[in-house]
Design a protein around this motif. Sequence first.
Motif, PDB file in Angstrom:
ATOM      1  N   ASN A  73      21.420  -3.013  37.348  1.00 27.32           N
ATOM      2  CA  ASN A  73      22.363  -2.764  38.444  1.00 27.32           C
ATOM      3  C   ASN A  73      23.553  -3.723  38.398  1.00 27.32           C
ATOM      4  OD1 ASN A  73      20.879  -0.642  39.547  1.00 27.32           O
ATOM      5  ND2 ASN A  73      19.655  -2.000  40.829  1.00 27.32           N
ATOM      6  N   SER A  74      23.275  -5.009  38.197  1.00 30.49           N
ATOM      7  CA  SER A  74      24.359  -5.990  38.150  1.00 30.49           C
ATOM      8  C   SER A  74      25.288  -5.735  36.971  1.00 30.49           C
ATOM      9  CB  SER A  74      23.781  -7.408  38.073  1.00 30.49           C
ATOM     10  OG  SER A  74      23.172  -7.776  39.283  1.00 30.49           O
ATOM     11  N   THR A  75      24.725  -5.364  35.830  1.00 27.57           N
ATOM     12  CA  THR A  75      25.550  -5.076  34.656  1.00 27.57           C
ATOM     13  C   THR A  75      26.431  -3.866  34.897  1.00 27.57           C
ATOM     14  OG1 THR A  75      23.855  -6.008  33.190  1.00 27.57           O
ATOM     15  CG2 THR A  75      25.509  -4.577  32.192  1.00 27.57           C
ATOM     16  N   LEU A  76      25.870  -2.811  35.484  1.00 28.13           N
ATOM     17  CA  LEU A  76      26.642  -1.601  35.770  1.00 28.13           C
ATOM     18  C   LEU A  76      27.787  -1.905  36.729  1.00 28.13           C
ATOM     19  CD1 LEU A  76      27.098   1.462  35.686  1.00 28.13           C
ATOM     20  CD2 LEU A  76      25.404   1.674  37.521  1.00 28.13           C
ATOM     21  N   VAL A  77      27.497  -2.606  37.806  1.00 23.92           N
ATOM     22  CA  VAL A  77      28.525  -2.914  38.799  1.00 23.92           C
ATOM     23  C   VAL A  77      29.589  -3.832  38.216  1.00 23.92           C
ATOM     24  CG1 VAL A  77      28.956  -4.060  41.001  1.00 23.92           C
ATOM     25  CG2 VAL A  77      26.987  -2.549  40.763  1.00 23.92           C
ATOM     26  N   ALA A  78      29.158  -4.871  37.500  1.00 22.25           N
ATOM     27  CA  ALA A  78      30.111  -5.837  36.941  1.00 22.25           C
ATOM     28  C   ALA A  78      31.030  -5.185  35.912  1.00 22.25           C
ATOM     29  CB  ALA A  78      29.362  -7.018  36.323  1.00 22.25           C
ATOM     30  N   ILE A  79      30.483  -4.346  35.043  1.00 18.37           N
ATOM     31  CA  ILE A  79      31.305  -3.684  34.029  1.00 18.37           C
ATOM     32  C   ILE A  79      32.262  -2.688  34.676  1.00 18.37           C
ATOM     33  CG2 ILE A  79      31.222  -2.048  32.111  1.00 18.37           C
ATOM     34  CD1 ILE A  79      28.767  -3.443  31.097  1.00 18.37           C
ATOM     35  N   ALA A  80      31.797  -1.941  35.678  1.00 14.17           N
ATOM     36  CA  ALA A  80      32.664  -0.969  36.346  1.00 14.17           C
ATOM     37  C   ALA A  80      33.811  -1.664  37.070  1.00 14.17           C
ATOM     38  CB  ALA A  80      31.841  -0.134  37.324  1.00 14.17           C
ATOM     39  N   VAL A  81      33.508  -2.715  37.820  1.00 12.98           N
ATOM     40  CA  VAL A  81      34.558  -3.452  38.528  1.00 12.98           C
ATOM     41  C   VAL A  81      35.533  -4.068  37.541  1.00 12.98           C
ATOM     42  CG1 VAL A  81      35.029  -5.435  40.007  1.00 12.98           C
ATOM     43  CG2 VAL A  81      33.141  -3.899  40.561  1.00 12.98           C
ATOM     44  N   THR A  82      35.016  -4.643  36.455  1.00 17.52           N
ATOM     45  CA  THR A  82      35.876  -5.242  35.440  1.00 17.52           C
ATOM     46  C   THR A  82      36.798  -4.206  34.810  1.00 17.52           C
ATOM     47  OG1 THR A  82      34.184  -6.900  34.954  1.00 17.52           O
ATOM     48  CG2 THR A  82      35.897  -6.575  33.308  1.00 17.52           C
ATOM     49  N   PHE A  83      36.268  -3.023  34.511  1.00 15.58           N
ATOM     50  CA  PHE A  83      37.078  -1.947  33.928  1.00 15.58           C
ATOM     51  C   PHE A  83      38.223  -1.562  34.865  1.00 15.58           C
ATOM     52  CE2 PHE A  83      37.892   2.648  33.763  1.00 15.58           C
ATOM     53  CZ  PHE A  83      38.361   2.762  32.466  1.00 15.58           C
ATOM     54  N   PHE A  84      37.905  -1.341  36.139  1.00 20.81           N
ATOM     55  CA  PHE A  84      38.940  -0.935  37.091  1.00 20.81           C
ATOM     56  C   PHE A  84      39.975  -2.046  37.283  1.00 20.81           C
ATOM     57  CE2 PHE A  84      35.752   2.216  38.696  1.00 20.81           C
ATOM     58  CZ  PHE A  84      36.535   3.339  38.488  1.00 20.81           C
ATOM     59  N   GLN A  85      39.528  -3.294  37.333  1.00 18.71           N
ATOM     60  CA  GLN A  85      40.473  -4.395  37.524  1.00 18.71           C
ATOM     61  C   GLN A  85      41.396  -4.564  36.325  1.00 18.71           C
ATOM     62  OE1 GLN A  85      39.478  -8.188  39.027  1.00 18.71           O
ATOM     63  NE2 GLN A  85      38.119  -7.441  40.632  1.00 18.71           N
ATOM     64  N   ILE A  86      40.878  -4.380  35.121  1.00 17.75           N
ATOM     65  CA  ILE A  86      41.725  -4.496  33.934  1.00 17.75           C
ATOM     66  C   ILE A  86      42.788  -3.387  33.933  1.00 17.75           C
ATOM     67  CG2 ILE A  86      41.746  -4.222  31.422  1.00 17.75           C
ATOM     68  CD1 ILE A  86      39.152  -5.789  31.316  1.00 17.75           C
ATOM     69  N   GLU A 205      31.405 -10.903  39.781  1.00 21.28           N
ATOM     70  CA  GLU A 205      30.585  -9.792  40.274  1.00 21.28           C
ATOM     71  C   GLU A 205      29.105 -10.047  40.041  1.00 21.28           C
ATOM     72  OE1 GLU A 205      31.500  -7.084  42.012  1.00 21.28           O
ATOM     73  OE2 GLU A 205      33.474  -8.033  42.089  1.00 21.28           O
ATOM     74  N   TRP A 206      28.771 -10.680  38.915  1.00 21.73           N
ATOM     75  CA  TRP A 206      27.368 -10.984  38.624  1.00 21.73           C
ATOM     76  C   TRP A 206      26.788 -11.945  39.673  1.00 21.73           C
ATOM     77  CZ3 TRP A 206      24.211  -9.093  34.731  1.00 21.73           C
ATOM     78  CH2 TRP A 206      22.991  -9.750  34.542  1.00 21.73           C
ATOM     79  N   ASN A 207      27.600 -12.881  40.135  1.00 27.42           N
ATOM     80  CA  ASN A 207      27.135 -13.890  41.084  1.00 27.42           C
ATOM     81  C   ASN A 207      27.351 -13.486  42.537  1.00 27.42           C
ATOM     82  OD1 ASN A 207      26.357 -15.650  39.014  1.00 27.42           O
ATOM     83  ND2 ASN A 207      28.405 -16.555  38.882  1.00 27.42           N
ATOM     84  N   ASP A 208      27.854 -12.289  42.771  1.00 24.28           N
ATOM     85  CA  ASP A 208      28.160 -11.868  44.135  1.00 24.28           C
ATOM     86  C   ASP A 208      26.897 -11.470  44.887  1.00 24.28           C
ATOM     87  OD1 ASP A 208      29.610 -11.161  46.390  1.00 24.28           O
ATOM     88  OD2 ASP A 208      29.819  -9.085  45.734  1.00 24.28           O
ATOM     89  N   LEU A 209      26.686 -12.079  46.026  1.00 24.64           N
ATOM     90  CA  LEU A 209      25.565 -11.734  46.897  1.00 24.64           C
ATOM     91  C   LEU A 209      26.031 -10.987  48.138  1.00 24.64           C
ATOM     92  CD1 LEU A 209      22.562 -11.986  47.820  1.00 24.64           C
ATOM     93  CD2 LEU A 209      23.170 -14.236  48.776  1.00 24.64           C
TER      94      LEU A 209
END
Length: 275
Positions: A73-86, A205-209
């Motif tokens: 879940n963390s990998t999916l969210v982090a990669i998706a957010v990173t993609f959109f931000q880039i 995103e990985w460290n976001d709680l």
Amino acid sequence: MFKFKWNLKNENFWSLVALLLGALIVLLPLFVVFITSFMPVGSTLGIWTQKNWTLANYRQAWEQGKFLLAFANSTLVAIAVTFFQIITSALAGYALARLKFRGRQAIMLIVLATLVIPFQLLVIPIFLVLKWGHLINTYWALILPTAVNGFGIFLLRQYFQTIPLELEEAAAIDGANRLQILWRVMLPLARPALVTLFLFTFIGEWNDLFKPLVFTTKPELRTVQLALAEFQEQFTNNWPLMMAAVTISTIPVMVLFFIGQKQFIQGIAATGIKN
């Protein structure tokens, strides 16, 4: 053979001492966490006198925290957010760096102003918008609120300004339009800045709680930080087990940073050259 001369009057010597002390201060807590994770459950925290080291804490932490699901879940969210931000940062950063239009400076000031607004201040309106869109308890609730970031826009805008304008003019003469120039000329040259943005965003995103805690309640959407928070009990703490869980959750981002540290340093150094 290289010989190091201990010259107390040398500025480089004192710089080295200061850097070593800083590294020691930063690494000492990590060392304590790592060593504690191998101690038997219920043992006293006597690191230097401990003899019975064990790997059982890692096995128990992995199973109890269900880290396989949390990592996914963390990998999916982090990669998706990173993609959109880039994507959004590249488009907005290029427009603010190269295009001449009315209100550009005002937009830049607004982008910079968003950096000083805490996310917690916006959580209620964001929650209402997500609820209106029926996105609560979905992956989109963890992705969309941070899909655009003012820091990323500012970072790429600064880096784009360090790239010679002549390269764009040559591409334009060859018939390239703005998007082609951005994709084929600017982004390949901005690799250090892109890696920097990737590392900042992914690790953040990985460290976001906060977002998983507020916008999700389903167990199948639990992230690494939610899994880690469940190891902390109200009255008692199993420190060796907790430290094993902390180590497990930290390893992926440490590996990622070590892989991209060279580009990260280049990106940070270059973005301060030109305003």
